[in-house]
Design an enzyme around this catalytic site. Sequence first.
Site, PDB file in Angstrom:
ATOM      1  N   ARG A 297     -14.798  13.183  12.405  1.00  0.00           N
ATOM      2  CA  ARG A 297     -15.451  11.815  12.802  1.00  0.00           C
ATOM      3  C   ARG A 297     -16.047  11.191  13.872  1.00  0.00           C
ATOM      4  O   ARG A 297     -17.320  10.415  14.303  1.00  0.00           O
ATOM      5  CB  ARG A 297     -14.697  10.846  11.319  1.00  0.00           C
ATOM      6  CG  ARG A 297     -14.162  10.700  10.261  1.00  0.00           C
ATOM      7  CD  ARG A 297     -13.300  10.633   9.873  1.00  0.00           C
ATOM      8  NE  ARG A 297     -12.923  11.231   8.009  1.00  0.00           N
ATOM      9  CZ  ARG A 297     -12.072   9.873   8.094  1.00  0.00           C
ATOM     10  NH1 ARG A 297     -11.461   8.843   7.742  1.00  0.00           N
ATOM     11  NH2 ARG A 297     -11.946  10.494   6.179  1.00  0.00           N
TER      12      ARG A 297
ATOM     13  N   LEU B  75      -3.551   8.627   4.481  1.00  0.00           N
ATOM     14  CA  LEU B  75      -2.927   9.048   3.384  1.00  0.00           C
ATOM     15  C   LEU B  75      -1.565   9.571   3.539  1.00  0.00           C
ATOM     16  O   LEU B  75      -0.830   8.982   2.789  1.00  0.00           O
ATOM     17  CB  LEU B  75      -3.313   9.659   2.067  1.00  0.00           C
ATOM     18  CG  LEU B  75      -4.739   9.250   1.741  1.00  0.00           C
ATOM     19  CD1 LEU B  75      -5.776   9.787   0.167  1.00  0.00           C
ATOM     20  CD2 LEU B  75      -4.223   7.300   0.927  1.00  0.00           C
TER      21      LEU B  75
ATOM     22  N   GLY C 137       0.591  -1.177   0.215  1.00  0.00           N
ATOM     23  CA  GLY C 137      -0.096   0.366  -0.288  1.00  0.00           C
ATOM     24  C   GLY C 137       0.762   0.974  -0.157  1.00  0.00           C
ATOM     25  O   GLY C 137       1.955   1.114  -0.187  1.00  0.00           O
ATOM     26  N   LEU C 138       0.063   2.575   0.348  1.00  0.00           N
ATOM     27  CA  LEU C 138       0.811   3.098   0.582  1.00  0.00           C
ATOM     28  C   LEU C 138       2.702   3.466   0.937  1.00  0.00           C
ATOM     29  O   LEU C 138       3.662   3.358   1.366  1.00  0.00           O
ATOM     30  CB  LEU C 138       0.595   4.619   0.643  1.00  0.00           C
ATOM     31  CG  LEU C 138      -0.655   5.138  -0.290  1.00  0.00           C
ATOM     32  CD1 LEU C 138      -1.357   6.330   0.919  1.00  0.00           C
ATOM     33  CD2 LEU C 138      -0.418   5.646  -1.476  1.00  0.00           C
TER      34      LEU C 138
ATOM     35  N   GLY D 239       3.962   0.676   2.222  1.00  0.00           N
ATOM     36  CA  GLY D 239       5.306  -0.478   2.152  1.00  0.00           C
ATOM     37  C   GLY D 239       5.685  -0.437   0.761  1.00  0.00           C
ATOM     38  O   GLY D 239       6.645  -0.137   0.606  1.00  0.00           O
TER      39      GLY D 239
END
Lengths: 248, 637
Positions: B330, B441, B42-43, B45
């Site tokens: 959230r 991110l 993913g981002l 890794g």
Amino acid sequence: MNLTLHIWRQENTTAEGRFSTYRVEEISPDMSFLEMLDVLNERLINKGEVPVEFEHDCREGICGTCSLMVNGVPHGPEKGTTTCQLHMRKFKDGDEITIEPWRAKAFPVLKDLVVDRSAFDRIIQKGGYISANTGNAPDGNAIPIPKPDADWAFEAAACIGCGACVAACKNASASLFVAAKVTHLGLLPQGQPERYLRVTAMVEQMDQEGFGSCTNTYDCEGACPKQISVRNIARMNRDYLKAKIMGN
Amino acid sequence: MKLDSKIPSGPIESKWSNHKFDLKLVNPANKRKYTVIVVGTGLAGAAAAASLAELGYKVLCFTYHDSPRRAHSIAAQGGINAAKNYQNDGDSVHRLFYDTIKGGDFRAREANVHRLAEVSLNIIDQCVAQGVPFAREYSGYLSNRSFGGAQVSRTFYARGQTGQQLLIGAYSALSKMVGSGAVKLFTRKEMMDLVLVNGHARGIVTRDLATGKIESFAADAVCLATGGYSNVFYLSTNAMACNVTAAFRAYKKGAGFANPCYTQIHPTCIPVSGDHQSKLTLMSESLRNDGRIWVPKKQGDNRPPSQIPEDERDYYLERKYPSFGNLSPRDIASRSAKEACDDGRGVGPGGRGVYLDFADAISRLGEKAISARYGNLFDMYQQITGENPYKVPMRIYPAPHYTMGGLWVDYNLMSTIPGLHVLGEANFSDHGANRLGASALMQGLADGYFVIPYTIGGYLAEAKQSAVNTDMTEFKLAVKQTEEQIAKLISIKGKRSPTSFHRELGLLMWDKCGMARNEQGLKQAIDKIPAIREEFWQNVNVLGDAANVNQSLELAGRVADFLEFGEMMCHDALHRNESCGGHFREEYQTEDGEAKRNDDEFAYAGVWEYTGLGKKPNLHKESLAFENVKLATRSYK
């Protein structure tokens, strides 16, 4: 609703495959197509039968993992949609549905509906990048990019690497996949230094992987869940020709 | 277990630059003598694997997907934060740092968060250089939007596909290094275990998901970038394959697991439509920029939304939190939705939903402008629900989405096992008890591009390990244990599918350890989970063989770990006698129902040490000091 499914079953790459027929009952129209297959698999497991292997992951239409030829159409009847976002309300009670894996020499079947799409990765590894080692970058706003270019680059970059374009093509050409990346990077100022090397390397790797040639039938665009335009292919061909004339 | 956070001394603004200078370096010619394993693409890794290979390390990179580009970072929609202040609206590194600490309800480590805010600037530059097609204005400059929990516009985005575009950027950087031979990429290989030699992380065991082959790989250091554990709830916005196995196996080998009870329930997801549901779909938080959230004022009001007049609607976020309104963080937005539904004012089937209404924005800006901003999200909503959100309000409900807890790491991103580094969502360090939108991110890329390339050099230069290889007993034993587990799962041939156990555990976790928790419910869960686990090991039915693609077998292995992990999560939630961020204990709330922290007793990271199957893990504490942001009650009113 009740449906009859004809599903391609194949033990592994070397085994011979065949269609098996299954009945699924009481399918809700709110289910996604893959949830309908989940239901089938749960019932198969409960009956002691080996479930059908199909690939999927995000189930939001963005990871590119799901595939499936549904009644001969990649990702099924809904335009601009991946199989995971296809819902059963598109089908009618009593429908017969044929489900096959992607069919292409460059995408060998691993099991049932699962194919190996690593050829796509190898094409990207040959040139589908801008060489910008970590730490080299100038300020993000140092190079203004005209909005139309940025928008077109974005539309090309929306490719999810699912392989529907290849599956739809009678030649099993990967032109739309490769062209989308060539356009995305080739339109941006950052992508200019490697523009012609990139297109040459990627097109050559595509040919080596055993994908067919493009004969402009536009089926790829029709099947693309992100509706990426075939004009990218024209742009790729132009860049490729230029590269060859310039001797890259 | 010793927790040494290794926070550098000095003022917060200079900790990271001083630390980079103090870290020992590996000489460029020596880097190629070191091998680093990176698990996950993913981002975090992909960015780490690419950056480490660019530096000259030999990198072995693993993913269970067929391609690195499938990692679930790809599904992030809204954007990525950076303190660029391109909008001239008063943003700064300090403000991003402050917002993140406050947003995390004062349960994150200040030094890590400040570093994150600092390198946020470099991330945007790096991504632009790679060709990430961020949204731009007609001037050609980068565009920004606002996100929850912030009062400045610092979020960079690429329509509703920001995660995809950032991941493709990192994937292309990784692909380049694979093409050059500097990274050896292993696809369809799932990490099954961690191998320790002399107490140091020196390798992993993998299972090939196409051939079933169990292998081991040796290295000088291991980086886990294996994501979060929201799928412990069965239904979440995570991809189907997301799991806790890699992190949990590391925990069983001695890595401390921090704050597992900090889970984020995202406020804007499409509500559950029936028992067949396999996952939940997120609608980007960015929608809250233009959508207004409301429920009817009257309980059980079944009229269609268009027939409910303005003065009979409760825009509850605007009412309760006037300064942040629909852009409240959230955890607060999720809990308010739950309250409204618990109060009998929810909408849609089963009454578990609230409206997210674009009528005002559409009449103000026109359908075209709204479509340009959110077109793909509106389309997705329509595909899933069969309703047109341009005409009728969306229905949304909170769903598990992200996990702030994870393996404990020090300032260098190293776990309590020397040599085992943990990146991105898999670690615990930056978001405290609640993550702000567009910060996941940022953290994944910060860890991968700008932190681990420095800190791993410091470890390798100092650790001076002897060489290891996969013929050593430690590796052979780990391979054997994995083979035995696989054989066991295949041999049970019980009566229930792996999915049925996953669903049972998930419902229990959601009910007892979800958006709101209490002592009694958590104790019930702790009693019940071992029983489900026992039944699983006697009655699970995994068909097919282990030598071909077998997704039931993959799932069974992951569910087996969730069945142990869930228990630890409940222990953590039970011991934390306070409410903070995503951890809401019903016993600890203010009179108007807000989370009530207890800083005197709980201003620490709770780190759990494995003590054996079914035994209560040991708790260790890393106390958190707030020297740069004053501890205060979080208020968004």
